[in-house]
Design a protein around this motif. Structure first.
Motif, short mmCIF file in Angstrom:
data_model
loop_
_atom_site.label_atom_id
_atom_site.label_comp_id
_atom_site.label_asym_id
_atom_site.label_seq_id
_atom_site.Cartn_x
_atom_site.Cartn_y
_atom_site.Cartn_z
N VAL A 1 -3.99 1.53 -7.38
CA VAL A 1 -4.95 0.54 -6.84
C VAL A 1 -4.76 0.24 -8.26
CG1 VAL A 1 -5.74 -0.67 -5.61
CG2 VAL A 1 -3.62 0.69 -4.60
N ARG B 1 -4.41 5.70 -4.38
CA ARG B 1 -5.92 5.20 -4.45
C ARG B 1 -5.79 4.92 -6.13
NH1 ARG B 1 -7.70 2.27 -0.87
NH2 ARG B 1 -8.76 2.65 0.61
N TYR C 1 -4.64 4.00 5.67
CA TYR C 1 -3.47 3.55 4.79
C TYR C 1 -2.92 4.45 3.79
CZ TYR C 1 -2.66 -1.08 7.37
OH TYR C 1 -2.99 -2.06 8.36
N THR D 1 -7.10 -6.01 0.43
CA THR D 1 -7.00 -4.78 -0.44
C THR D 1 -7.77 -3.82 -1.08
OG1 THR D 1 -5.15 -5.99 -1.57
CG2 THR D 1 -5.16 -4.27 -2.58
N TYR E 1 1.20 -0.80 0.07
CA TYR E 1 -0.10 -0.39 -0.32
C TYR E 1 0.46 1.29 -0.05
CZ TYR E 1 -3.86 -3.21 1.86
OH TYR E 1 -4.72 -4.77 1.10
#
Lengths: 456, 456
Positions: free
Chosen positions: B178, B175, B422, B112, A422
């Motif tokens: 990801v 973000r 996170y 995740t 992360y």
């Protein structure tokens, strides 16, 4: 029990959790070489180490004979907050790969430090507290160890002073902020706070730091501040001892379902995860009770096992630490930019180095883009976004599973998934944008480091 | 079973996992009001909704009578990759607070996406795939829903187009990265890609977006692209249905140890977590089998339950969506800057709104700095760094436990810890630096929104 269906995730119950750490050295015929005093070149004594490390940790560091160290009750309680970690059967990965191999991974990422580092951090903080210390200092590269130690110190009310490799400090402000949440102070290294930091800055004004030089600063800060000691997240015997909880849980979970591993794979930087994961399996191997292929995976950009020398070397760049006999690229080696911060150390655990030297384990090195390809593949199939470090083990586990597809062998592969990515999204972004370097040092470049090895 | 020691973490076995979702509406006497066609003001029919949503999801959305929906085998398999989530006994928090209360939290952050959102994302992706669709569109605020949907779509090989509130897109590049790792395309909203986006940009050139306007864009993109449908991560009945897995697991874990909850607490934005967590408990309450205090916690900056109107309103800013009867601050309401992106929605689930209206649950609002104080306290004591959204529930759980300390009552408190923080370290940094706003809208400001409510 072999007929029992194996769940996706095997969680031991609390009563099945290990109550003692296992000291692999007790079963080694060739013990790891002792740390040497860099002045006298004699083995470091407990007294010489006592200004740097906590007393109980020194005892653990120097004990090559005691097999089991009971885990103190308070540490067991803390472990129960985030352990046992799951041993995951990678059904989805197996299906996607079309392999007859059975793949398991021990996932250590389900805690706020994002990795296995907390297993040793809580132990080291506990012993510091027991000794009546005020605080501890340490270094951190990728930030996982610093975060873990911050959490542990916060729990026991200890001061925590973290020196963070400057390039990581700047690239990972969020890691820094997590440590701050746990009350730690974080200093980019090299800094002007220490003599060694000032010296390094004078010699290399533009340096963005390295783990080796950060260790030097943290050690100096500990030894020059009353009531402080230095703690380290990898390399040392004591760390491997604490991390044996990973392997002990893994073995207990496999035994519970009657599964015997064939291949055990872990990423290797300083050796904390690998040494912990393989401990009980290597113990069986050393005692002649079972055999396993054990594979260490390292970055091609920092290949201490596969291209380093087995020699005494400094553990730090500032040369203030003891000498350790290990596979090393030289204490001045700075790896090319790569994003597995936890695997950028020039050396390797003495214990693992000795085992590798004795032919008890294998090592392979892998390229960075291959690692991120495996990471992304794994994230999509198994749902967990891995840390770049962990993805080194994934890469080789997939390679071995693909070999099984080709040969039809139903091998059981176990690998360590040390943590989550992360805080590594800058690295993933570079990968997506095709901007990732695969630089591998030339023999000539490595020779520069070897030429500077201390003459012992 | 009451005499059995309760572990730190209760994990159900795979065979104890729920195999059907529970539809709370089946037990409600006063059903939630139907969605209305904004043109005709008549209840939306399945046919009218079929251009927007997948067929099976429409069936789930409109069914107020069927209590149990079997979870398809493929979704159960996916659940097993990251579920059951642990029900944690907060021994450390209890000790630190010195409270006789027993505190439990259901932790949904160990995947995740970092939250419970994956529970509905995988279901919605599954039904889209089953229907033979090419892809789905959605909006995301904090980014957890977008991440969850990206993971789910990647698993089923569906295209995933995410519109992300522009301010989040810019503040949370990780973000976005990801989602990219899972193959999604991410567009900052409002964008020039849609009519509604262009209209909003023309009217408010400098806008950094809102969830309501992002929903408008995602709906338009879905309805104007063949083979696409729109999916939503909260508010809707279907989402609460899927999220009932949280409450069902929680109840099964408590029942296993003979524990009866007294107070159940969840944060509330659109209601996905709260509605899922409380489902089976509220079901008992509705059927007269048990009683619980059920508390929704919302930010004081976006107080739809505690200061909103129970009225029909648009679900989006662009007013392209159906009307829902809910507690609302008006579809044009933009909350003051706060860092709980998942709780910034102007409205609230119709189901929860009806239950609240009928006096079956309570609601409280809390200030942002109080929330972050609770978050940091919790992180240090329980080791988990909570998402700002989740910390709303922590704040009230701590308040209730402190009350028990004062009265000596041994109440059992259960709260939902929806996710990890996170990707919220900018918020924590502002908190540490004392730069966090506690702005609460005035009655006059809220009245502006109420004045614009549609006349139904």
């Amino acid at each position: 029990m072999t007929s029992q269906a194996i769940p996706y995730k095997i969680y031991l119950s609390e009563s099945e959790m290990p109550t003692a750490w296992y000291n692999l050295r007790a079963d080694m015929v060739n013990k790891p070489a002792p740390l040497l005093n860099p002045g006298t070149l004699q083995p470091m004594t407990a007294q010489e180490l006592s200004g740097v490390f906590c007393d109980e940790l020194i005892r653990q560091e120097l004990d090559n004979d005691t097999a089991l160290f009971p885990i103190p009750e308070q540490i067991l309680s803390f472990y129960k907050m985030y352990r046992p970690s799951p041993l995951v059967r990678a059904y989805c990965l197996e299906e996607k790969l079309g392999t007859p191999a059975k793949i398991y991974y021990k996932f250590e990422g389900n805690n706020t430090s994002g990795s296995h580092k907390l297993n040793s951090a809580i132990a080291q903080a506990y012993y510091a507290k027991e000794q009546g210390l005020k605080g501890v200092t340490t270094e951190t590269g990728a930030g996982q160890w610093g975060t873990a130690l911050s959490m542990a110190c916060s729990y026991y009310g200890l001061d925590c002073k973290v020196y963070m490799v400057k390039v990581s400090y700047e690239q990972k402000p969020f890691r820094r902020e997590v440590m701050r949440t746990y009350g730690a102070s974080v200093t980019p290294s090299p800094s002007m706070e220490t003599q060694v930091g000032r010296k390094i800055l004078a010699e290399h004004p533009g340096t963005t730091g390295s783990l080796g030089c950060t260790i030097s600063e943290a050690v100096e800060a500990a030894t020059s501040t009353p009531g402080y000691r230095y703690v380290l997240g990898s390399v040392l015997n004591q760390v491997l001892l604490h991390q044996s909880v990973i392997g002990l849980e893994t073995k207990a979970a496999l035994d519970k379902y009657g599964v015997k591993a064939d291949i055990i794979i872990g990423c290797a930087g300083g050796g904390s995860n690998l040494g912990g994961l393989i401990a009980p399996f290597m113990g069986q191997k050393l005692r002649g009770e079972a055999d396993y292929r054990i594979i260490a995976v390292e970055p091609a950009s920092c290949p201490s096992f596969t291209r380093g020398k087995f020699a005494y070397d400094f553990c730090d760049t500032g040369m203030v630490c003891p000498l350790a006999k290990m596979y090393t690229l030289g204490s001045g080696f700075i790896p090319a930019p790569n994003h597995a911060g936890g695997l950028r150390y020039h050396g390797m655990s003495s214990t693992l180095s000795q085992l590798y030297h004795d032919g008890l384990m294998e090592a392979v090195s892998v390229k960075q883009t291959d690692v991120f390809q495996a990471a992304e593949y794994f994230a999509r199939v198994e749902g967990i976004l891995p840390a770049p470090e962990s993805a080194h083990a994934i890469k080789v586990a997939i390679d071995e599973a693909v070999k099984c597809r080709e040969t039809g062998e139903e091998k059981t592969i176990v690998f360590g998934l040390t943590g989550t990515g992360y805080f590594d999204m800058v690295a993933y972004e570079k990968f997506h944008d095709g901007l990732m370097s695969d630089y591998i040092p030339t023999d000539e470049e490595l020779q520069v480091g070897f030429d500077k090895l201390p003459k012992v």
